[in-house]
Design a protein around this motif. Structure first.
Motif, short mmCIF file in Angstrom:
data_model
loop_
_atom_site.label_atom_id
_atom_site.label_comp_id
_atom_site.label_asym_id
_atom_site.label_seq_id
_atom_site.Cartn_x
_atom_site.Cartn_y
_atom_site.Cartn_z
N THR A 277 0.70 6.90 14.36
CA THR A 277 1.00 8.12 15.12
C THR A 277 0.79 9.37 14.29
OG1 THR A 277 3.34 7.80 14.56
CG2 THR A 277 2.62 6.99 16.71
N GLY A 278 -0.08 9.26 13.30
CA GLY A 278 -0.49 10.43 12.53
C GLY A 278 0.37 10.77 11.34
N HIS A 279 1.45 10.01 11.11
CA HIS A 279 2.37 10.35 10.03
C HIS A 279 1.85 9.96 8.64
CE1 HIS A 279 5.09 10.43 13.55
NE2 HIS A 279 5.71 11.38 12.87
N GLN A 280 0.85 9.09 8.58
CA GLN A 280 0.35 8.67 7.27
C GLN A 280 -0.82 9.53 6.80
OE1 GLN A 280 -0.74 4.55 8.38
NE2 GLN A 280 -2.88 5.06 7.96
N GLU B 260 -7.34 2.48 5.78
CA GLU B 260 -7.16 3.92 5.97
C GLU B 260 -6.33 4.56 4.85
OE1 GLU B 260 -8.81 5.52 8.01
OE2 GLU B 260 -9.26 4.29 9.77
N LEU B 261 -5.66 3.77 4.05
CA LEU B 261 -4.89 4.30 2.93
C LEU B 261 -5.69 4.25 1.62
CD1 LEU B 261 -1.31 2.92 3.69
CD2 LEU B 261 -2.31 5.13 4.26
N GLY B 262 -6.99 3.99 1.73
CA GLY B 262 -7.82 4.01 0.54
C GLY B 262 -8.46 2.69 0.19
N LEU B 263 -8.93 1.95 1.20
CA LEU B 263 -9.60 0.65 0.98
C LEU B 263 -8.70 -0.33 0.24
CD1 LEU B 263 -13.13 1.92 -0.25
CD2 LEU B 263 -12.16 2.01 2.04
N VAL B 264 -7.40 -0.25 0.50
CA VAL B 264 -6.44 -0.99 -0.31
C VAL B 264 -6.59 -2.50 -0.14
CG1 VAL B 264 -4.01 -1.27 -0.92
CG2 VAL B 264 -4.83 0.96 -0.15
N GLY B 265 -6.78 -2.96 1.09
CA GLY B 265 -6.88 -4.40 1.34
C GLY B 265 -8.10 -5.02 0.69
N SER B 266 -9.24 -4.37 0.80
CA SER B 266 -10.46 -4.93 0.19
C SER B 266 -10.39 -4.85 -1.33
CB SER B 266 -11.70 -4.24 0.73
OG SER B 266 -11.65 -2.84 0.52
N LYS B 267 -9.82 -3.79 -1.85
CA LYS B 267 -9.63 -3.70 -3.31
C LYS B 267 -8.74 -4.83 -3.79
CE LYS B 267 -10.09 1.33 -3.83
NZ LYS B 267 -9.35 2.59 -4.11
N TYR B 268 -7.68 -5.09 -3.02
CA TYR B 268 -6.75 -6.15 -3.43
C TYR B 268 -7.46 -7.51 -3.41
CZ TYR B 268 -2.56 -8.93 -4.01
OH TYR B 268 -1.63 -9.81 -4.50
N PHE B 269 -8.25 -7.75 -2.37
CA PHE B 269 -8.96 -9.04 -2.31
C PHE B 269 -9.91 -9.20 -3.49
CE2 PHE B 269 -12.61 -11.65 -1.35
CZ PHE B 269 -12.01 -12.83 -0.96
N THR B 270 -10.67 -8.17 -3.81
CA THR B 270 -11.65 -8.32 -4.88
C THR B 270 -10.99 -8.41 -6.26
OG1 THR B 270 -11.99 -5.90 -4.94
CG2 THR B 270 -13.54 -7.22 -3.62
N ALA C 75 0.85 -1.19 0.00
CA ALA C 75 0.00 0.00 0.00
C ALA C 75 0.88 1.24 0.00
CB ALA C 75 -0.91 -0.01 1.23
N LYS C 76 0.39 2.29 -0.61
CA LYS C 76 1.17 3.52 -0.71
C LYS C 76 0.50 4.63 0.07
CE LYS C 76 3.46 6.57 -4.01
NZ LYS C 76 3.73 6.87 -5.44
N VAL C 77 1.30 5.34 0.88
CA VAL C 77 0.82 6.53 1.57
C VAL C 77 0.80 7.67 0.56
CG1 VAL C 77 1.20 8.15 3.46
CG2 VAL C 77 1.74 5.73 3.77
N ARG C 78 -0.36 8.24 0.31
CA ARG C 78 -0.49 9.27 -0.72
C ARG C 78 -0.83 10.64 -0.15
NH1 ARG C 78 -0.92 6.78 -5.74
NH2 ARG C 78 -1.40 4.54 -5.67
N ARG C 79 -1.40 10.67 1.05
CA ARG C 79 -1.91 11.94 1.57
C ARG C 79 -0.81 12.87 2.06
NH1 ARG C 79 -5.75 8.19 3.83
NH2 ARG C 79 -7.80 8.44 2.88
N VAL C 80 0.31 12.30 2.50
CA VAL C 80 1.42 13.11 2.99
C VAL C 80 2.71 12.55 2.42
CG1 VAL C 80 0.30 13.82 5.14
CG2 VAL C 80 1.58 11.68 5.07
N VAL C 81 3.75 13.36 2.44
CA VAL C 81 5.06 12.91 1.95
C VAL C 81 5.83 12.30 3.10
CG1 VAL C 81 7.23 13.62 0.89
CG2 VAL C 81 5.09 14.70 0.18
#
Length: 319
Positions: A126-129, A182-192, A86-92
């Protein structure tokens, strides 16, 4: 009656009482276990269960341990696990690409159709993502008791209930603890996109996300009521201990959306927003455990009614 016979009768009576107690506990949702799961997952030691962290991996191990304990069949790609990135996209951040897992277990009744029951177990760390609602939240532990230790606890209790009720159901039950929601429904998208059972064998998906802060004035939202023409029939006459209301749409900000987009009827259980949402103050002592049990009981009522259906549920778009 002799003293020896009296003693044997007493032992026999106590044994029957103990057996009866075990059966009784197995056949109902246990608030003590709900509380145990949430206090474990939302403890400061778990540091908010951020995707890719050591602590979220410990949370996955916790779920897997209970799936094993309840005798669920491993249904990941490697045992109970389905790994993805999964990729953190909201913050650098430096570690923007992170490893994650779905944890998947099956109650295999040899049936042609399967009901998926899901909840995500990750949170904001801890809020960094990103996604913290606290302007000063970076570096603070976001325990995520409601979001979504509450749903994960109910997932584990439903797995325990259906694996220990001594009934061979007419449907299979697939339990999925999703990673990286929390990173964009990544796990459920991957499963489907990479299902470990054929998607056309799934009759419905029930998702639990933030079900721990029940508001008695409005009740728990059950969203996705419009995704099958059968839902009104299934809901007709339900008398749960808690109040509920239905929402029509299949899309939404949680993992049921990934299944809806694959033409699978869904239901999403959610007790609504509150001031502690995505804040460091979302703690285990604020959960309404009695109502959480009531929501899990409502899900059992619905699941049991789905399993009385003779055919796969029809699907319909809601927008």
């Amino acid at each position: 009656m002799s003293t020896r016979k009296l003693m044997l009768c007493s032992v026999f009576a106590v044994s029957l009482l103990c057996i009866g107690s075990k059966v009784s506990i197995a056949q109902q949702i246990d608030t003590v276990l709900l509380k145990k799961h949430i206090y474990y997952l939302a403890d400061d030691k778990m540091k908010g269960r951020g995707t890719g962290s050591k602590e979220v991996k410990n949370a996955a191990k916790y779920v897997e341990k209970h799936f094993k304990k309840y005798g669920l069949t491993p249904k990941g790609e490697k045992g109970y696990r389905q790994a993805f990135t999964a990729k953190v996209r909201r913050v650098v951040v430096k570690d923007s690409i992170r490893t994650a897992d779905n944890v998947i277990g099956l109650i295999d009744n040899g049936a042609p159709l399967t009901i998926v029951i899901g909840a995500h177990y990750d949170h904001l760390g801890t809020g960094h993502q990103g996604s913290s609602k606290d302007s000063l939240g970076v570096g603070k532990i976001h325990n995520g008791a409601d979001d979504n230790a509450s749903g994960t606890a109910a997932l584990l209790e439903l797995a325990r209930y259906y694996s220990s009720n001594n009934i061979k159901e007419e449907y299979n039950l697939l339990f999925i603890a999703f990673g990286a929601e929390e990173l964009g429904l990544v796990g459920s998208k991957y499963f489907t996109e990479n299902p470990t059972i054929p998607l056309d064998h799934i009759t419905a998906m029930l998702n639990m996300d933030m079900i721990g802060r029940y508001n008695p004035a409005q009740g728990v939202a059950v969203i996705g009521y419009g995704t099958s023409k059968k839902w009104p029939e299934i809901f007709n006459g339900l008398t749960p201990s808690i109040k509920y209301y239905t929402g029509h749409d299949g899309n939404g900000g949680s993992d049921q959306t990934s299944f809806y987009k694959k033409d699978i009827p869904v239901l999403f259980f959610h007790t609504g927003g509150h001031p502690d949402y995505h804040m460091p103050t979302d703690d285990a002592d604020k959960i309404d455990y009695t109502s959480l049990k009531g929501i899990a009981d409502l899900e059992i009522m619905i699941i049991d009614r789905i399993m009385k259906q003779q055919h796969k549920l029809d699907f319909q778009f809601t927008n």
